[in-house]
Design a protein around this motif. Structure first.
Motif, PDB file in Angstrom:
ATOM      1  N   GLY A 111      20.572  57.554  -3.545  1.00  0.00           N
ATOM      2  CA  GLY A 111      20.798  58.133  -4.853  1.00  0.00           C
ATOM      3  C   GLY A 111      21.233  59.582  -4.731  1.00  0.00           C
ATOM      4  N   GLN A 112      21.497  60.171  -5.869  1.00  0.00           N
ATOM      5  CA  GLN A 112      21.937  61.556  -5.909  1.00  0.00           C
ATOM      6  C   GLN A 112      20.786  62.414  -6.406  1.00  0.00           C
ATOM      7  OE1 GLN A 112      26.444  61.639  -6.075  1.00  0.00           O
ATOM      8  NE2 GLN A 112      25.949  60.899  -8.117  1.00  0.00           N
ATOM      9  N   ASN A 113      20.544  63.522  -5.753  1.00  0.00           N
ATOM     10  CA  ASN A 113      19.399  64.356  -6.081  1.00  0.00           C
ATOM     11  C   ASN A 113      19.684  65.812  -5.779  1.00  0.00           C
ATOM     12  OD1 ASN A 113      16.537  64.563  -6.834  1.00  0.00           O
ATOM     13  ND2 ASN A 113      16.313  65.273  -4.735  1.00  0.00           N
ATOM     14  N   ILE A 114      19.223  66.681  -6.671  1.00  0.00           N
ATOM     15  CA  ILE A 114      19.347  68.115  -6.491  1.00  0.00           C
ATOM     16  C   ILE A 114      17.954  68.720  -6.627  1.00  0.00           C
ATOM     17  CG2 ILE A 114      20.533  70.219  -7.236  1.00  0.00           C
ATOM     18  CD1 ILE A 114      22.363  67.813  -6.591  1.00  0.00           C
ATOM     19  N   ASP A 115      17.599  69.627  -5.717  1.00  0.00           N
ATOM     20  CA  ASP A 115      16.292  70.250  -5.776  1.00  0.00           C
ATOM     21  C   ASP A 115      16.447  71.767  -5.694  1.00  0.00           C
ATOM     22  OD1 ASP A 115      13.238  70.218  -3.810  1.00  0.00           O
ATOM     23  OD2 ASP A 115      13.544  70.336  -5.978  1.00  0.00           O
ATOM     24  N   GLN A 162      16.995  85.288  -3.327  1.00  0.00           N
ATOM     25  CA  GLN A 162      17.734  84.145  -2.799  1.00  0.00           C
ATOM     26  C   GLN A 162      17.247  82.890  -3.502  1.00  0.00           C
ATOM     27  OE1 GLN A 162      18.256  83.806   1.524  1.00  0.00           O
ATOM     28  NE2 GLN A 162      17.697  81.647   1.405  1.00  0.00           N
ATOM     29  N   ILE A 163      18.156  82.159  -4.106  1.00  0.00           N
ATOM     30  CA  ILE A 163      17.830  80.914  -4.807  1.00  0.00           C
ATOM     31  C   ILE A 163      18.337  79.761  -3.962  1.00  0.00           C
ATOM     32  CG2 ILE A 163      18.127  79.579  -6.906  1.00  0.00           C
ATOM     33  CD1 ILE A 163      18.694  82.226  -8.374  1.00  0.00           C
ATOM     34  N   ASN A 164      17.427  78.909  -3.531  1.00  0.00           N
ATOM     35  CA  ASN A 164      17.779  77.803  -2.651  1.00  0.00           C
ATOM     36  C   ASN A 164      18.064  76.524  -3.416  1.00  0.00           C
ATOM     37  OD1 ASN A 164      17.393  79.357  -0.285  1.00  0.00           O
ATOM     38  ND2 ASN A 164      15.186  79.003  -0.404  1.00  0.00           N
ATOM     39  N   CYS A 165      18.888  75.686  -2.818  1.00  0.00           N
ATOM     40  CA  CYS A 165      19.228  74.399  -3.415  1.00  0.00           C
ATOM     41  C   CYS A 165      19.439  73.385  -2.299  1.00  0.00           C
ATOM     42  CB  CYS A 165      20.499  74.532  -4.248  1.00  0.00           C
ATOM     43  SG  CYS A 165      21.181  72.966  -4.860  1.00  0.00           S
ATOM     44  N   THR A 166      18.766  72.263  -2.370  1.00  0.00           N
ATOM     45  CA  THR A 166      19.034  71.161  -1.454  1.00  0.00           C
ATOM     46  C   THR A 166      19.574  69.999  -2.272  1.00  0.00           C
ATOM     47  OG1 THR A 166      16.759  70.355  -1.612  1.00  0.00           O
ATOM     48  CG2 THR A 166      17.265  71.827   0.208  1.00  0.00           C
ATOM     49  N   TYR A 167      20.448  69.215  -1.644  1.00  0.00           N
ATOM     50  CA  TYR A 167      21.131  68.174  -2.418  1.00  0.00           C
ATOM     51  C   TYR A 167      21.387  66.937  -1.580  1.00  0.00           C
ATOM     52  CZ  TYR A 167      25.238  69.771   0.135  1.00  0.00           C
ATOM     53  OH  TYR A 167      26.110  70.105   1.137  1.00  0.00           O
ATOM     54  N   GLN A 168      21.519  65.828  -2.285  1.00  0.00           N
ATOM     55  CA  GLN A 168      21.986  64.567  -1.693  1.00  0.00           C
ATOM     56  C   GLN A 168      22.985  63.984  -2.683  1.00  0.00           C
ATOM     57  OE1 GLN A 168      18.068  62.584  -1.255  1.00  0.00           O
ATOM     58  NE2 GLN A 168      18.737  62.062   0.809  1.00  0.00           N
ATOM     59  N   ILE A 171      27.202  67.018 -10.038  1.00  0.00           N
ATOM     60  CA  ILE A 171      25.835  66.553 -10.175  1.00  0.00           C
ATOM     61  C   ILE A 171      24.977  67.803 -10.361  1.00  0.00           C
ATOM     62  CG2 ILE A 171      24.008  65.152  -9.182  1.00  0.00           C
ATOM     63  CD1 ILE A 171      26.719  63.694  -9.632  1.00  0.00           C
ATOM     64  N   TRP A 172      24.299  67.900 -11.495  1.00  0.00           N
ATOM     65  CA  TRP A 172      23.651  69.155 -11.855  1.00  0.00           C
ATOM     66  C   TRP A 172      22.157  69.163 -11.540  1.00  0.00           C
ATOM     67  CZ3 TRP A 172      26.597  73.150 -13.696  1.00  0.00           C
ATOM     68  CH2 TRP A 172      27.886  72.827 -14.099  1.00  0.00           C
TER      69      TRP A 172
END
Lengths: 114, 109
Positions: B1-5, B19-25, B98-99
């Motif tokens: 699936g698609q995921n943003i954290d 610093q603002i972090n973002c991990t995604y799939q 994908i937001w």
């Protein structure tokens, strides 16, 4: 320079009523999108149009319909509004659907369904 | 699936760095966008990364590591007007964004 115009900016609506949110652009962009934004959730795609005459379903299309009769206009219709459709709705455009280009947003339409 | 954290909320001091972090799939990848959204307003474009590394634009920089599914937005010399939500949005194989839910950044004097 207008860019993207959405109307109305805000509306309170009784459940069961029909409502059309209007979106007009003057940038001659091919792709147009409707998103809803709810607290704590990311923008969710409702419907999109890659070019005039075509439309597609996004992540949350149920209860909504769209049309794209020309390049400039992309109205979103709620056939019979329900309280769960209370949200802020954003129209967005992109120059071409199949490119990694910037999305431009309208100012949003805040809809409350009672 | 698609995921943003990404973190829900961060607080920083005026003049500091955050610093603002973002991990995604995602299903496929065509780059990653960062948008800024002030309360009650529309999102506006900040940056786009498609290759690994750092992109600098004034006080704002954005980093991407495709192999780790990771990006960050770095804001320097923070100003009160930087108080806003910052939205991480990778683009999938269909060129759809994908937001993430966004990170609300609060700047204190």
């Amino acid at each position: 320079i207008a860019g993207i115009t959405q109307a109305p900016t805000s509306q309170i609506l009784a459940a069961g009523r029909r409502m059309t949110l209007r979106c007009t652009q003057d940038m001659r962009h091919n792709a147009m999108y409707w998103y809803r934004q709810d607290l704590g959730l990311g923008l969710r795609l409702i419907h999109y149009s890659n070019t005039a005459g075509t439309t597609g379903k996004g992540e949350v299309p149920d209860g909504y319909s769209v049309s794209r009769a020309n390049t400039d206009d992309f109205p979103l219709t709620l056939a019979s509004a329900v309280p769960s459709q209370t949200s802020v709705y954003f129209c967005a455009t992109k120059r071409l659907a199949g490119e990694a280009g910037e999305l431009f947003f309208g100012e949003g339409s805040r809809l409350t369904v009672l | 699936g698609q995921n943003i954290d990404q973190p829900t909320e961060m607080t920083a001091t005026e003049g500091a760095i955050v610093q603002i972090n973002c991990t995604y799939q995602t299903s496929g990848f065509n780059g990653l966008f960062w948008y800024q959204q002030h309360a009650g307003e529309a999102p506006t474009f900040l940056s786009y990364n498609v290759l690994d590394g750092l992109e600098e634009k004034g006080r704002f920089s954005s980093f991407l590591s495709r192999s780790k599914g990771y990006s960050y937005l770095l804001l320097k010399e923070l100003q009160m007007k930087d108080s806003a939500s910052y939205l991480c949005a990778p683009m999938d194989s269909n060129y759809q964004l994908i937001w993430g839910a966004g990170t609300k950044l609060i700047i204190k004097p």
